[in-house]
Design a protein around this motif. Sequence first.
Motif, PDB file in Angstrom:
ATOM      1  N   SER A 189       0.835  -1.212   0.000  1.00  0.00           N
ATOM      2  CA  SER A 189       0.000   0.000   0.000  1.00  0.00           C
ATOM      3  C   SER A 189       0.864   1.254   0.000  1.00  0.00           C
ATOM      4  CB  SER A 189      -0.931  -0.002   1.219  1.00  0.00           C
ATOM      5  OG  SER A 189      -0.248   0.356   2.413  1.00  0.00           O
ATOM      6  N   GLN A 190       2.013   1.195   0.658  1.00  0.00           N
ATOM      7  CA  GLN A 190       2.922   2.340   0.693  1.00  0.00           C
ATOM      8  C   GLN A 190       3.631   2.522  -0.651  1.00  0.00           C
ATOM      9  OE1 GLN A 190       5.376   1.186   3.981  1.00  0.00           O
ATOM     10  NE2 GLN A 190       3.983   2.021   5.527  1.00  0.00           N
ATOM     11  N   ARG A 191       4.018   1.403  -1.272  1.00  0.00           N
ATOM     12  CA  ARG A 191       4.707   1.487  -2.571  1.00  0.00           C
ATOM     13  C   ARG A 191       3.792   2.036  -3.656  1.00  0.00           C
ATOM     14  NH1 ARG A 191       7.067  -3.586  -0.974  1.00  0.00           N
ATOM     15  NH2 ARG A 191       5.359  -4.668  -2.034  1.00  0.00           N
ATOM     16  N   SER A 192       2.517   1.709  -3.568  1.00  0.00           N
ATOM     17  CA  SER A 192       1.586   2.086  -4.639  1.00  0.00           C
ATOM     18  C   SER A 192       0.794   3.349  -4.323  1.00  0.00           C
ATOM     19  CB  SER A 192       0.614   0.929  -4.898  1.00  0.00           C
ATOM     20  OG  SER A 192      -0.157   0.650  -3.737  1.00  0.00           O
ATOM     21  N   VAL A 193       1.182   4.079  -3.279  1.00  0.00           N
ATOM     22  CA  VAL A 193       0.381   5.225  -2.851  1.00  0.00           C
ATOM     23  C   VAL A 193       0.304   6.308  -3.919  1.00  0.00           C
ATOM     24  CG1 VAL A 193       2.271   6.486  -1.719  1.00  0.00           C
ATOM     25  CG2 VAL A 193      -0.083   6.767  -0.898  1.00  0.00           C
ATOM     26  N   TYR A 194       1.347   6.434  -4.756  1.00  0.00           N
ATOM     27  CA  TYR A 194       1.356   7.475  -5.782  1.00  0.00           C
ATOM     28  C   TYR A 194       0.745   7.012  -7.101  1.00  0.00           C
ATOM     29  CZ  TYR A 194       4.477   9.868  -2.542  1.00  0.00           C
ATOM     30  OH  TYR A 194       5.004  10.478  -1.429  1.00  0.00           O
ATOM     31  N   ASP A 197      -5.686   6.120  -9.593  1.00  0.00           N
ATOM     32  CA  ASP A 197      -6.601   5.617 -10.612  1.00  0.00           C
ATOM     33  C   ASP A 197      -7.205   6.779 -11.405  1.00  0.00           C
ATOM     34  OD1 ASP A 197      -6.189   3.019  -9.772  1.00  0.00           O
ATOM     35  OD2 ASP A 197      -7.860   3.062  -8.345  1.00  0.00           O
ATOM     36  N   PRO A 198      -7.478   6.581 -12.700  1.00  0.00           N
ATOM     37  CA  PRO A 198      -8.102   7.638 -13.508  1.00  0.00           C
ATOM     38  C   PRO A 198      -9.436   8.077 -12.902  1.00  0.00           C
ATOM     39  CG  PRO A 198      -7.314   5.843 -14.905  1.00  0.00           C
ATOM     40  CD  PRO A 198      -7.179   5.371 -13.500  1.00  0.00           C
ATOM     41  N   GLY A 199      -9.630   9.375 -12.808  1.00  0.00           N
ATOM     42  CA  GLY A 199     -10.879   9.899 -12.275  1.00  0.00           C
ATOM     43  C   GLY A 199     -10.966   9.936 -10.769  1.00  0.00           C
ATOM     44  N   CYS A 200      -9.944   9.428 -10.094  1.00  0.00           N
ATOM     45  CA  CYS A 200      -9.970   9.400  -8.630  1.00  0.00           C
ATOM     46  C   CYS A 200      -9.808  10.818  -8.084  1.00  0.00           C
ATOM     47  CB  CYS A 200      -8.862   8.497  -8.101  1.00  0.00           C
ATOM     48  SG  CYS A 200      -8.822   8.368  -6.290  1.00  0.00           S
ATOM     49  N   THR A 201     -10.636  11.166  -7.112  1.00  0.00           N
ATOM     50  CA  THR A 201     -10.567  12.507  -6.516  1.00  0.00           C
ATOM     51  C   THR A 201      -9.694  12.538  -5.265  1.00  0.00           C
ATOM     52  OG1 THR A 201     -12.696  11.980  -5.460  1.00  0.00           O
ATOM     53  CG2 THR A 201     -12.743  13.370  -7.434  1.00  0.00           C
ATOM     54  N   VAL A 202      -9.168  11.384  -4.857  1.00  0.00           N
ATOM     55  CA  VAL A 202      -8.196  11.328  -3.758  1.00  0.00           C
ATOM     56  C   VAL A 202      -6.860  10.968  -4.385  1.00  0.00           C
ATOM     57  CG1 VAL A 202      -7.530  10.190  -1.621  1.00  0.00           C
ATOM     58  CG2 VAL A 202      -9.924  10.666  -2.054  1.00  0.00           C
ATOM     59  N   LYS A 203      -5.988  11.962  -4.540  1.00  0.00           N
ATOM     60  CA  LYS A 203      -4.719  11.747  -5.232  1.00  0.00           C
ATOM     61  C   LYS A 203      -3.546  12.050  -4.318  1.00  0.00           C
ATOM     62  CE  LYS A 203      -6.448  12.649  -9.886  1.00  0.00           C
ATOM     63  NZ  LYS A 203      -6.254  13.393 -11.143  1.00  0.00           N
ATOM     64  N   PHE A 204      -2.501  11.250  -4.466  1.00  0.00           N
ATOM     65  CA  PHE A 204      -1.264  11.458  -3.717  1.00  0.00           C
ATOM     66  C   PHE A 204      -0.178  11.866  -4.711  1.00  0.00           C
ATOM     67  CE2 PHE A 204      -3.800   8.813  -1.028  1.00  0.00           C
ATOM     68  CZ  PHE A 204      -3.449   9.164   0.267  1.00  0.00           C
ATOM     69  N   LEU A 205       0.512  12.943  -4.401  1.00  0.00           N
ATOM     70  CA  LEU A 205       1.562  13.445  -5.274  1.00  0.00           C
ATOM     71  C   LEU A 205       2.891  13.476  -4.528  1.00  0.00           C
ATOM     72  CD1 LEU A 205      -0.350  16.481  -6.844  1.00  0.00           C
ATOM     73  CD2 LEU A 205      -0.094  14.181  -7.788  1.00  0.00           C
ATOM     74  N   GLU A 206       3.957  13.132  -5.231  1.00  0.00           N
ATOM     75  CA  GLU A 206       5.284  13.205  -4.624  1.00  0.00           C
ATOM     76  C   GLU A 206       5.672  14.658  -4.406  1.00  0.00           C
ATOM     77  OE1 GLU A 206       8.272  10.281  -5.886  1.00  0.00           O
ATOM     78  OE2 GLU A 206       6.896   9.843  -7.544  1.00  0.00           O
ATOM     79  N   GLU A 207       6.561  14.881  -3.442  1.00  0.00           N
ATOM     80  CA  GLU A 207       6.964  16.252  -3.127  1.00  0.00           C
ATOM     81  C   GLU A 207       7.648  16.903  -4.320  1.00  0.00           C
ATOM     82  OE1 GLU A 207       9.118  17.048   0.359  1.00  0.00           O
ATOM     83  OE2 GLU A 207       7.676  16.134   1.710  1.00  0.00           O
TER      84      GLU A 207
END
Length: 271
Positions: A189-194, A197-207
Amino acid sequence: MNRLQVTPSPAKRTPRMRRSGQPTPSTVEREQAMRDYKLSIEYRHLKQHCPGGVYLVPSFDDLRLFHGVIFVRRGAFTNGIFKFTLQCPPRYNDVGTHPKVKFSSYVYNPHVHPQTGEMDVPIAYPHWDPSKHFIVTVLTYLKRIFYVKDYKGMSMEEQLRHPNQEALRLFQTDPEAYRRRVLECVKESQRSVYLNDPGCTVKFLEEGPHHEAFRKLMEEKFGGEEVGGDVEGTPRGTPKKEVASGVVTREETLAIIEQVAKMGTDFEQPK
């Protein structure tokens, strides 16, 4: 002598019109509008009552689709970051109509189907009652499945309903092996956090450069060491001494965020 009987064609019904000239909504339309309204009320209710560590954001395109994430803070799944979707069917708010929760992150848990990622909401609430059960009910259950300590209080029939029987068997017969599988699940889950999914409104971005600009502006304005985001509810870069004394306000933090946003794509660093 045969007579030819002609049945007059039924007159076409003209839709009832409002005084404004707009058609009057049908009963079905009114019922659906009421369901949608109740759903919006439920979502607003989450602002004060959503379980800690669980976040839910509406989809841009579908009123009844939500994107969510849970941050697990203790227990076997500590540090797990699990993304999911919550889909309310069109007749949600009716008796027996469950929301559907599906994890996009891999979750090794007795309550989550190993292939589809769907959580066992219908099993947990076999008789869905809209006067007792709401979205917050499902989110509370979602959080609870990551903190289960034993299944001793369940009958054999209840245990057999769990979608991941292998995880349940391992939990009961080989706790150490179960913890290893859970740890693999947390790391994944940590490796794939970034991976968003297309259209997802909860997004994680790298610094990026804007994070560094924010930290420098906070240091210039308030001084001191930064917390690096380890204090709950405090942005990365907020000075530790200011957090402790309560000097840094939300308004001041937002003002600096706006200042960073105005720097544009180059994110020129402050002198």
